[in-house]
Scaffold this motif. Structure first.
Motif, PDB file in Angstrom:
ATOM      1  N   GLY A   1       0.816  -1.219   0.000  1.00 53.74           N
ATOM      2  CA  GLY A   1       0.000   0.000   0.000  1.00 53.74           C
ATOM      3  C   GLY A   1       0.841   1.255   0.000  1.00 53.74           C
ATOM      4  N   ALA A   2       1.926   1.234   0.764  1.00 53.03           N
ATOM      5  CA  ALA A   2       2.785   2.420   0.820  1.00 53.03           C
ATOM      6  C   ALA A   2       3.398   2.683  -0.547  1.00 53.03           C
ATOM      7  N   ALA A   3       3.778   1.603  -1.239  1.00 50.00           N
ATOM      8  CA  ALA A   3       4.365   1.771  -2.577  1.00 50.00           C
ATOM      9  C   ALA A   3       3.318   2.300  -3.552  1.00 50.00           C
ATOM     10  N   LEU A   4       2.117   1.742  -3.468  1.00 47.71           N
ATOM     11  CA  LEU A   4       1.034   2.205  -4.339  1.00 47.71           C
ATOM     12  C   LEU A   4       0.723   3.681  -4.076  1.00 47.71           C
ATOM     13  N   LYS A   5       0.610   4.020  -2.810  1.00 49.95           N
ATOM     14  CA  LYS A   5       0.279   5.401  -2.446  1.00 49.95           C
ATOM     15  C   LYS A   5       1.385   6.349  -2.916  1.00 49.95           C
ATOM     16  N   ARG A   6       2.621   5.945  -2.715  1.00 46.97           N
ATOM     17  CA  ARG A   6       3.723   6.815  -3.128  1.00 46.97           C
ATOM     18  C   ARG A   6       3.725   7.000  -4.641  1.00 46.97           C
ATOM     19  N   ASN A   7       3.419   5.922  -5.374  1.00 48.32           N
ATOM     20  CA  ASN A   7       3.366   6.053  -6.834  1.00 48.32           C
ATOM     21  C   ASN A   7       2.240   6.974  -7.284  1.00 48.32           C
ATOM     22  N   VAL A   8       1.124   6.916  -6.564  1.00 51.08           N
ATOM     23  CA  VAL A   8       0.012   7.824  -6.878  1.00 51.08           C
ATOM     24  C   VAL A   8       0.448   9.271  -6.618  1.00 51.08           C
ATOM     25  N   GLU A   9       1.132   9.471  -5.499  1.00 51.50           N
ATOM     26  CA  GLU A   9       1.612  10.822  -5.180  1.00 51.50           C
ATOM     27  C   GLU A   9       2.622  11.305  -6.227  1.00 51.50           C
ATOM     28  N   ASP A  10       3.485  10.400  -6.655  1.00 51.80           N
ATOM     29  CA  ASP A  10       4.463  10.779  -7.680  1.00 51.80           C
ATOM     30  C   ASP A  10       3.774  11.143  -8.995  1.00 51.80           C
ATOM     31  N   ALA A  11       2.744  10.379  -9.331  1.00 49.94           N
ATOM     32  CA  ALA A  11       2.017  10.660 -10.573  1.00 49.94           C
ATOM     33  C   ALA A  11       1.294  12.005 -10.456  1.00 49.94           C
ATOM     34  N   TRP A  12       0.769  12.279  -9.267  1.00 50.85           N
ATOM     35  CA  TRP A  12       0.099  13.574  -9.045  1.00 50.85           C
ATOM     36  C   TRP A  12       1.110  14.707  -9.146  1.00 50.85           C
ATOM     37  N   ARG A  13       2.248  14.501  -8.495  1.00 50.39           N
ATOM     38  CA  ARG A  13       3.313  15.510  -8.512  1.00 50.39           C
ATOM     39  C   ARG A  13       3.755  15.791  -9.946  1.00 50.39           C
ATOM     40  N   ASP A  14       3.884  14.719 -10.729  1.00 52.03           N
ATOM     41  CA  ASP A  14       4.295  14.886 -12.111  1.00 52.03           C
ATOM     42  C   ASP A  14       3.296  15.749 -12.880  1.00 52.03           C
ATOM     43  N   ARG A  15       1.996  15.494 -12.643  1.00 47.66           N
ATOM     44  CA  ARG A  15       0.981  16.188 -13.433  1.00 47.66           C
ATOM     45  C   ARG A  15       0.668  17.591 -12.921  1.00 47.66           C
ATOM     46  N   PHE A  16       0.512  17.716 -11.611  1.00 49.43           N
ATOM     47  CA  PHE A  16       0.008  18.989 -11.065  1.00 49.43           C
ATOM     48  C   PHE A  16       1.114  19.935 -10.617  1.00 49.43           C
ATOM     49  N   THR A  17       2.307  19.399 -10.394  1.00 48.88           N
ATOM     50  CA  THR A  17       3.412  20.284 -10.034  1.00 48.88           C
ATOM     51  C   THR A  17       4.321  20.501 -11.244  1.00 48.88           C
ATOM     52  N   ILE A  18       4.956  19.420 -11.684  1.00 42.73           N
ATOM     53  CA  ILE A  18       6.002  19.570 -12.693  1.00 42.73           C
ATOM     54  C   ILE A  18       5.439  20.008 -14.036  1.00 42.73           C
ATOM     55  N   ARG A  19       4.430  19.270 -14.515  1.00 46.10           N
ATOM     56  CA  ARG A  19       3.950  19.586 -15.867  1.00 46.10           C
ATOM     57  C   ARG A  19       3.171  20.889 -15.920  1.00 46.10           C
ATOM     58  N   GLU A  20       2.727  21.414 -14.778  1.00 48.79           N
ATOM     59  CA  GLU A  20       2.077  22.716 -14.752  1.00 48.79           C
ATOM     60  C   GLU A  20       3.061  23.835 -14.469  1.00 48.79           C
ATOM     61  N   GLY A  21       4.321  23.471 -14.257  1.00 45.79           N
ATOM     62  CA  GLY A  21       5.303  24.504 -13.949  1.00 45.79           C
ATOM     63  C   GLY A  21       5.138  25.089 -12.559  1.00 45.79           C
ATOM     64  N   ASN A  22       4.520  24.324 -11.664  1.00 47.08           N
ATOM     65  CA  ASN A  22       4.325  24.816 -10.303  1.00 47.08           C
ATOM     66  C   ASN A  22       5.469  24.373  -9.396  1.00 47.08           C
ATOM     67  N   ARG A  23       5.449  24.844  -8.162  1.00 45.82           N
ATOM     68  CA  ARG A  23       6.486  24.457  -7.206  1.00 45.82           C
ATOM     69  C   ARG A  23       5.825  23.854  -5.978  1.00 45.82           C
ATOM     70  N   GLU A  24       6.522  22.888  -5.384  1.00 45.47           N
ATOM     71  CA  GLU A  24       5.983  22.180  -4.222  1.00 45.47           C
ATOM     72  C   GLU A  24       6.694  22.640  -2.957  1.00 45.47           C
ATOM     73  N   ILE A  25       5.934  22.761  -1.869  1.00 43.97           N
ATOM     74  CA  ILE A  25       6.560  23.071  -0.588  1.00 43.97           C
ATOM     75  C   ILE A  25       6.174  22.016   0.442  1.00 43.97           C
TER      76      ILE A  25
END
Length: 596
Positions: free
Chosen positions: A36-60
């Motif tokens: 579950g932790a691996a699945l959750k982390r992969n979901v978070e990574d996919a979200w980060r890729d789409r909503f942070t990186i590909r939108e040109g946003n920054r994460e804090i």
RNA sequence: GCACCGUUGGUCCAGUGGUAGGACAUUAGCUUCCCAAGCUAAUAGCCCGGGUUCAAUUCCCGGACGGUGCACCA
């Protein structure tokens, strides 16, 4: 139907389970196990890729504990505070403030102390709505959904665990805008835990006291900034507008993002844009779009500051659950912090052309005003300033009169030092508006598992498998020696597993039991590909080869060991198995799969 | 938080006032060249606290946890 089976699988296979079992368990807290932790982390990574990186946003990453003042500003201290009164007869709990507001002309009972509300209940003879018993004398208990704590020892200042990640972004806006060099629009994301002391947490991952949010705060200039709507204009969405929910024969509206925005079904283009982005992202991580919709908030359920608000909802075990919210929050959040906090929660907006304006000002001679008016001198000066802005003509005469505390004060015009200056203004301070897509990560994980859960038959035997997307599956691949009575196979399998891990792939190695058992184990945790080392692959003249099996179809191809890491990486990144399979020889295994 | 029901190896269940049995899973060995095969063996359990009793996993009370309904979910 599959709900119990999935819950059992999640527990047995290490996806998630109730925390602290050795101490009786703690309601509202779940631990993600290895899968579950691996699945959750992969979901978070996919979200980060789409909503942070590909939108040109920054994460804090902000703290989870914040001081009380933050929540006074945000409204959580008051808004999250419920007053409950319990009926001594039937045991029902009721919102004490609501009872008082319904029975009296008190309008904001929530703002009153608990004792006063209890008195109002007694004085007005308010009775239990369920059974009619009078509630006089019953204590009114305060219940705040926020976890309280103390910051520091001794005279500690009160603090709270954040009930949403968003405040961690809002309170740092004055500094974050510096990093954006004062330019709008910009977006800040955060993925992390939030806490709500729910009265009655239930339903596994669906309602927890600690949960993970992934939030984006998009800061925009409401007059200038527009979203890149064209990128998602043609994305098809299933909408459930408020009007349809309220209609007797209400139905879904299947349309595109572009049309929905053009026709005003979605009020804000920014919200429309993120609905489109989100729909594509949900598809990418494996949400079944037949069990997915965007539901508009009804007028009564919407927060007063949110102009338009939509939830992403998924169907899990026959119920629709909220998995994300999309709100146009206006300037509500930043205005509140601007009012309560010390810093400026605004940005400086430069005009296209500097404006020259005439501004009337005064510069009173305090050495005259002081002796003359004593303690009122400062108030007089302030009144003169106000008057200059409002009515410059008042300074035309010999003296000027202002009103201070109901008394008229006369001041010589030359003492006031009135003048009209030409001032060049190059811009103004504006409070940005906020568009907030807010995702529940745990609920997304729950949805993915529910939508991936499948049963079928392979070779006449039933099997359970999780048809997870390779990008989010807990493991990228598993490696087996076909049999264990040949050292060459186990040695090569060991080597292959090590090579794949060195290439950054999450790989399981298994040589226990029969090959079929090992395939089923991996199927059950959703491992998309299994690599099997067999004798055919190491005998003969060619390079070493192995078989590569795809989870859902159980189809296999023979592939050189040397190509394995690259192909598996491509598969994880979304290349279809069919296109990889085209490049290699199929393995005929006489295995039949029967879909369900 | 209230009401009702429940809690037995890792999982799913059976059972009992004298401390428990199965299935699946797991581990080891044998066997084994492709989908939960077979044989042998092993590991492993009565949610917690109090009461009644010579004796409680079993009965009673309380708690924790879970399910369902109500309430709650800014």
């Amino acid at each position: 139907m599959a709900a119990d089976a999935l819950a059992e699988l999640a527990k047995r296979r290490g996806f998630f389970f109730g925390s602290n079992g050795a101490y009786g368990g703690t309601a509202g807290f779940y631990t993600f196990g290895p899968q579950g932790a691996a699945l959750k982390r992969n979901v978070e990574d996919a979200w980060r890729d789409r909503f942070t990186i590909r939108e040109g946003n920054r994460e804090i990453e902000a703290p989870t504990v914040m001081p009380e003042a933050v929540f006074e500003a945000s409204g959580h201290l008051e808004g999250f505070d419920d007053m409950l009164v319990e009926c001594p007869e039937c045991g029902e709990s009721h919102r004490a403030d609501h009872l008082v507001e319904d029975a009296t002309d008190v309008e904001d009972a929530e703002a009153l102390p608990g004792e006063e509300v209890a008195e109002l209940i007694a004085d007005n003879g308010i009775a239990c709505p369920a059974c009619g018993t009078e509630l006089a004398g019953q204590p009114v208990e305060a219940f705040n959904l926020m976890f309280a704590t103390d910051i520091g020892p001794g005279d500690a200042q009160p603090g709270y665990l954040r009930p949403e990640t968003a405040q961690g972004i809002f309170v740092e806006f004055p500094r974050l805008k510096e990093y954006a060099r004062g330019n709008l629009p910009f977006g800040i994301t955060q993925i992390g835990p939030a806490y709500r002391n729910e009265i009655s947490p239930r339903g596994g991952l669906l309602r927890l006291r600690e949960f993970t949010q992934a939030e984006l705060e998009q800061f925009i200039d409401p007059e200038e900034d527009e979203p890149p709507l064209d990128r998602v204009r043609d994305v098809e969405v299933r909408l459930y507008p408020a009007t349809e929910q309220e209609a007797d024969d209400g139905d879904y509206l299947d349309t595109t993002v572009g049309e929905a925005v053009d026709e005003g079904v979605i009020g804000s283009p920014w919200v429309g844009y993120y609905l489109g982005v989100a729909r594509e992202w949900y598809e990418r991580v494996g949400v079944d779009l037949d069990r997915f919709r965007f539901r508009q908030h009804l007028a009564g359920e919407r927060a007063h500051y949110a102009a338009d608000c939509w939830d992403a909802e998924s169907e899990v075990d026959g119920d629709w659950i909220e998995i994300a919210g999309f709100a146009y929050r206006g300037d509500y959040d930043l205005s509140k912090h601007d009012e309560y906090g010390d810093d400026a929660f605004t940005v400086f907006k430069r005009y296209d052309e500097p404006k020259t304006v005439e501004r009337a000002t005064v510069d009173p001679d305090m050495s005259v005003l002081g002796p003359e008016f004593g303690g009122d001198a400062a108030a007089v000066a302030e009144a003169l300033e106000t008057l200059a802005e409002r009515d410059p003509d008042a300074f035309d005469g010999e003296t000027v009169a202002v009103d201070v505390d109901g008394e008229t004060r006369e001041v010589d015009a030359d003492v006031a030092n009135f003048s009209v200056e030409e001032v060049t203004e190059s811009g103004e301070h504006i409070t940005p508006h906020v568009v907030e897509p807010s995702f529940g990560v745990g609920r997304t994980v729950q949805t993915l598992l529910a939508h991936a859960y499948s049963e079928d038959e392979v070779d006449g035997e039933s099997r359970t498998y999780l048809s997870l997307e390779p990008e989010v599956a807990p493991q990228d691949a598993a490696v087996f020696p076909l049999v264990t009575n040949d050292d060459r196979l186990t040695a090569l399998a060991d080597e292959v597993a090590a090579d794949l891990r060195a290439a950054g792939l999450a790989v399981a190695y298994d040589d226990s039991g029969s090959i079929g058992r090992r395939y089923r184990r991996q199927d059950e945790v959703g491992t998309p590909f299994c690599v099997t080392v067999d004798r055919d692959g190491i005998e003969g003249d060619g390079p070493d080869t192995v078989t590569l099996r795809e989870r859902d179809s159980a189809a296999q191809v023979r592939i050189p060991v040397a190509a394995l890491a690259d192909e598996l990486t491509a598969l994880r990144e979304g290349e279809p198995f069919a296109s990889v399979a085209d490049r290699y020889d199929a393995v005929d295994t006489d295995v039949e799969t029967a879909g369900n």
